[in-house]
Write an enzyme that holds these catalytic residues in place. Sequence first.
Site, PDB file in Angstrom:
ATOM      1  N   ASP A  62       0.800  -1.229   0.000  1.00 28.63           N
ATOM      2  CA  ASP A  62       0.000   0.000   0.000  1.00 28.63           C
ATOM      3  C   ASP A  62       0.836   1.284   0.000  1.00 28.63           C
ATOM      4  O   ASP A  62       0.336   2.344  -0.351  1.00 28.63           O
ATOM      5  CB  ASP A  62      -0.940   0.016   1.219  1.00 28.63           C
ATOM      6  CG  ASP A  62      -0.207  -0.210   2.537  1.00 28.63           C
ATOM      7  OD1 ASP A  62       1.035  -0.315   2.515  1.00 28.63           O
ATOM      8  OD2 ASP A  62      -0.875  -0.290   3.593  1.00 28.63           O
ATOM      9  N   HIS A  63       2.088   1.195   0.378  1.00 25.57           N
ATOM     10  CA  HIS A  63       2.904   2.408   0.489  1.00 25.57           C
ATOM     11  C   HIS A  63       3.585   2.785  -0.830  1.00 25.57           C
ATOM     12  O   HIS A  63       3.440   3.892  -1.323  1.00 25.57           O
ATOM     13  CB  HIS A  63       3.986   2.231   1.560  1.00 25.57           C
ATOM     14  CG  HIS A  63       3.494   2.418   2.964  1.00 25.57           C
ATOM     15  ND1 HIS A  63       2.548   1.612   3.544  1.00 25.57           N
ATOM     16  CD2 HIS A  63       3.838   3.318   3.916  1.00 25.57           C
ATOM     17  CE1 HIS A  63       2.321   2.017   4.783  1.00 25.57           C
ATOM     18  NE2 HIS A  63       3.089   3.057   5.039  1.00 25.57           N
ATOM     19  N   ASP A 117       4.180  -1.128  11.326  1.00 24.80           N
ATOM     20  CA  ASP A 117       3.668   0.184  10.970  1.00 24.80           C
ATOM     21  C   ASP A 117       3.063   0.792  12.226  1.00 24.80           C
ATOM     22  O   ASP A 117       2.325   0.118  12.957  1.00 24.80           O
ATOM     23  CB  ASP A 117       2.604   0.084   9.882  1.00 24.80           C
ATOM     24  CG  ASP A 117       2.301   1.455   9.312  1.00 24.80           C
ATOM     25  OD1 ASP A 117       2.823   1.802   8.241  1.00 24.80           O
ATOM     26  OD2 ASP A 117       1.558   2.205   9.979  1.00 24.80           O
ATOM     27  N   ARG A 377      -0.469  12.741  10.248  1.00 25.94           N
ATOM     28  CA  ARG A 377       0.829  13.373  10.523  1.00 25.94           C
ATOM     29  C   ARG A 377       1.032  14.576   9.623  1.00 25.94           C
ATOM     30  O   ARG A 377       0.755  14.512   8.430  1.00 25.94           O
ATOM     31  CB  ARG A 377       1.974  12.374  10.272  1.00 25.94           C
ATOM     32  CG  ARG A 377       1.975  11.286  11.287  1.00 25.94           C
ATOM     33  CD  ARG A 377       3.187  10.383  11.203  1.00 25.94           C
ATOM     34  NE  ARG A 377       3.130   9.495  12.341  1.00 25.94           N
ATOM     35  CZ  ARG A 377       3.423   8.204  12.320  1.00 25.94           C
ATOM     36  NH1 ARG A 377       3.856   7.636  11.222  1.00 25.94           N
ATOM     37  NH2 ARG A 377       3.317   7.491  13.413  1.00 25.94           N
ATOM     38  N   SER A 533       6.878   7.292  12.794  1.00 28.02           N
ATOM     39  CA  SER A 533       6.866   6.011  12.093  1.00 28.02           C
ATOM     40  C   SER A 533       7.644   4.920  12.816  1.00 28.02           C
ATOM     41  O   SER A 533       8.560   5.183  13.589  1.00 28.02           O
ATOM     42  CB  SER A 533       7.466   6.228  10.706  1.00 28.02           C
ATOM     43  OG  SER A 533       8.052   5.053  10.219  1.00 28.02           O
ATOM     44  N   ARG A 535       9.468   2.818  11.176  1.00 24.56           N
ATOM     45  CA  ARG A 535      10.484   2.357  10.223  1.00 24.56           C
ATOM     46  C   ARG A 535      11.817   2.038  10.902  1.00 24.56           C
ATOM     47  O   ARG A 535      12.446   2.894  11.506  1.00 24.56           O
ATOM     48  CB  ARG A 535      10.662   3.383   9.092  1.00 24.56           C
ATOM     49  CG  ARG A 535      11.084   4.759   9.550  1.00 24.56           C
ATOM     50  CD  ARG A 535      10.987   5.785   8.422  1.00 24.56           C
ATOM     51  NE  ARG A 535       9.581   6.075   8.136  1.00 24.56           N
ATOM     52  CZ  ARG A 535       9.125   7.244   7.689  1.00 24.56           C
ATOM     53  NH1 ARG A 535       9.949   8.239   7.446  1.00 24.56           N
ATOM     54  NH2 ARG A 535       7.855   7.430   7.466  1.00 24.56           N
TER      55      ARG A 535
HETATM   56  C1  MIC Z   1       4.098   6.393   8.234  1.00 25.39           C
HETATM   57  O1  MIC Z   1       2.930   6.714   8.353  1.00 25.39           O
HETATM   58  O2  MIC Z   1       5.049   7.137   8.552  1.00 25.39           O
HETATM   59  C2  MIC Z   1       4.431   5.023   7.699  1.00 25.39           C
HETATM   60  C3  MIC Z   1       5.052   5.194   6.388  1.00 25.39           C
HETATM   61  O3  MIC Z   1       3.255   4.280   7.533  1.00 25.39           O
HETATM   62  C4  MIC Z   1       5.349   4.345   8.703  1.00 25.39           C
HETATM   63  C5  MIC Z   1       5.961   3.106   8.251  1.00 25.39           C
HETATM   64  C6  MIC Z   1       7.107   3.322   7.326  1.00 25.39           C
HETATM   65  O4  MIC Z   1       7.933   4.195   7.537  1.00 25.39           O
HETATM   66  O5  MIC Z   1       7.189   2.533   6.386  1.00 25.39           O
HETATM   67  C7  MIC Z   1       4.747   4.080  10.070  1.00 25.39           C
HETATM   68  O6  MIC Z   1       3.893   4.797  10.485  1.00 25.39           O
HETATM   69  O7  MIC Z   1       5.226   3.179  10.784  1.00 25.39           O
HETATM   70 FE1  SF4 Z   2      -0.045   4.720   5.128  1.00 28.40          FE
HETATM   71 FE2  SF4 Z   2       1.270   5.454   7.333  1.00 28.40          FE
HETATM   72 FE3  SF4 Z   2      -0.232   7.196   5.995  1.00 28.40          FE
HETATM   73 FE4  SF4 Z   2      -1.393   5.265   7.320  1.00 28.40          FE
HETATM   74  S1  SF4 Z   2      -0.170   6.904   8.175  1.00 28.40           S
HETATM   75  S2  SF4 Z   2      -1.898   5.928   5.243  1.00 28.40           S
HETATM   76  S3  SF4 Z   2       0.039   3.581   7.043  1.00 28.40           S
HETATM   77  S4  SF4 Z   2       1.625   6.196   5.256  1.00 28.40           S
END
Ligand code: MIC
Ligand code: SF4
Length: 641
Positions: A62-63, A117, A377, A533, A535
């Site tokens: 999905d990313h 995630d 965010r 995140s 990550r």
């Molecule tokens: C995000 O919202 O920052 C992400 C991308 O979903 C991350 C995961 C990632 O960095 O791949 C998260 O929230 O953990």
């Molecule tokens: Fe995707 Fe993270 Fe955004 Fe949720 S917050 S839509 S998991 S990138």
Amino acid sequence: MTLAQKILKDHLVSGEMVPGSEIGIKIDQTLTQDATGTMAYLEFEAMGVPRVKTERSVAYIDHNTLQSGFENADDHRFIGSVCKKHGIYFSRPGNGICHQVHLERFGIPGKTLIGSDSHTPTGGGIGMIAIGAGGMDVAVAMGGGTYYITCPKIVKVELTGKLQPWVAAKDVILEVLRRLSVKGGVGKIIEYCGEGVKTLSVPERATITNMGAELGATTSIFPSDETTRMFLKAQGREEDYRPLSADEDAVYDEIVEINLSELVPLAACPHSPDNVKSVEEIGNLKIDQVCIGSCTNSSLLDMLKVAHILKGKTVHPDVSLSIAPGSKQVLNMLAENGALAILIDAGARILESACGPCIGMGQSPNSKGISLRTFNRNFEGRSGTKDGQIYLVSPEMAAVSALTGVLTDPRTIGDMPEFVLPEVFTINDNMIVPPAAEEEMESVEVLRGPNIQPFPVSGPLDDTIDAKCSLKVGDNITTDHIMPAGAKILPLRSNIPKISEYCFAVCDEKFHDRALELKKSIVVGGSNYGQGSSREHAALAPLYLGVKAVLVKSFARIHMANLINAGIIPMTFVDEQDYDRIDQMDELKIENVVQQIKAGTTLQITNVTKGFDFDVKVELSERQKEMLIAGGLLNYTRANA
Ligand code: MIC
Ligand code: SF4
């Protein structure tokens, strides 16, 4: 007991339920997404477990769906083939955002879920203990290993009253953020109770638990009740339902009271989810862009409200409106009931069911552009436009404002009809590929593209660390600062040497070169370091660049765990004033590291450049100490296998 305590106790493998101490819990379900998943599956492979031992593990794509080069598509094929081979369900690109789909199709009240995630707590909307974790923790859980957390305190959020028309679930969580801040949930589970719970649907509850991640909380949870049963029934999964709630006399560590009737529409202003104000406080704000979607607000219910507002109207000439429905199910149902035609007709730019703009994959706003987003965010630069000004709002406020061209209180548009969820959702799991049968597993070939590079693994801990401070940063550094995402960088998630070129680039473009030149170094920071995140790249890239320790005022939970998993020492100041006495490029020396870590909770550091000694805290469980000394989770797991 509180509901969270009951579920944790049911799954307790080690430790005692004393807040602040380490507990190990059994994990029933896991999820990954592609941006963290490639690494998680490489780590899973490195553990040598043939088939996952969980009740259900699902991999979502999905990313990284922009696919502007071969990298993402290669990674998708890699993940798909690993899933087939090792017993994991594979949700194909196009099927939707992990948290939305997991809630619809797989989540079960009372079960434990960890996901690579940070928004995994979405599952708390149906009474799961759902926690965001690093990829390596998820890999270990897939292999049947225990997941360890600090036993959290439990905060009760007592909801009374009922939301006024056009006031949304988003406003509830924004209010909680306004009161508690982005650090307010650290070490805590937020448990929602009270009469007001009944007035909220499952998608609304999921919006609230999803964005509980922004409080830094371990997770958030709602009871599982009649509303949950109806939701699961509508998803054809009534057998997964079980009623769950806290005991009447449950004792909580903190209590927050929110009267839903008193809430007003709110917005989180740039650049932090807790910078919350009412429309009135913000005043006149002309906008350039509106984005509706993300795992926080992309349910059918959200989309139906948006369609109602846009019906027969046109998006303001100065505004670009994009809409990404959260899942194939949502998109399909919008198509079936005609709402999709309304959105298209109004001029919305329909995006595929994926994270998209939320993670900077397209739709970056114009320079200094003001963008209203229903996401979770709004960290600086995350949208892909460095000076973009992002406001986080409800879908209702987003849709109304897209029509007027200015930030608009949705209560101004008059009566709100009653929006009800369908009794039956359109169910078609044809984009979820089941794993190969046990007897066929072996013949499945794992497909690896050239972008997949070996990931760095730390060696056993050095006994003397004599290293310079390669970077000094301030408070609230997010993992988007440490390891940015976006369209250019996300394709490199399975290539640590390459992605590390962007490490800390938001703070200091020269960091990468300087760190490599120094060979080993220490990063110094302020409070709530590593928020955001999950990550693990925010630990693996520094590891690759020779970072041996991170010394800060305080850490965010997932990032601290990721540092330990990677074999980097997480240290906090005993006396925060010492932060001011260290400058970038100071030489810091620690002797007898292993012995000091084994012996207690402090380390002595000498600032060789400035000529003074000071103490720092390294507060770890025995297991974490052993893990750090062994050189991280992978070495530790192999050694103990
Ligand atoms: C995000 O919202 O920052 C992400 C991308 O979903 C991350 C995961 C990632 O960095 O791949 C998260 O929230 O953990
Ligand atoms: Fe995707 Fe993270 Fe955004 Fe949720 S917050 S839509 S998991 S990138």
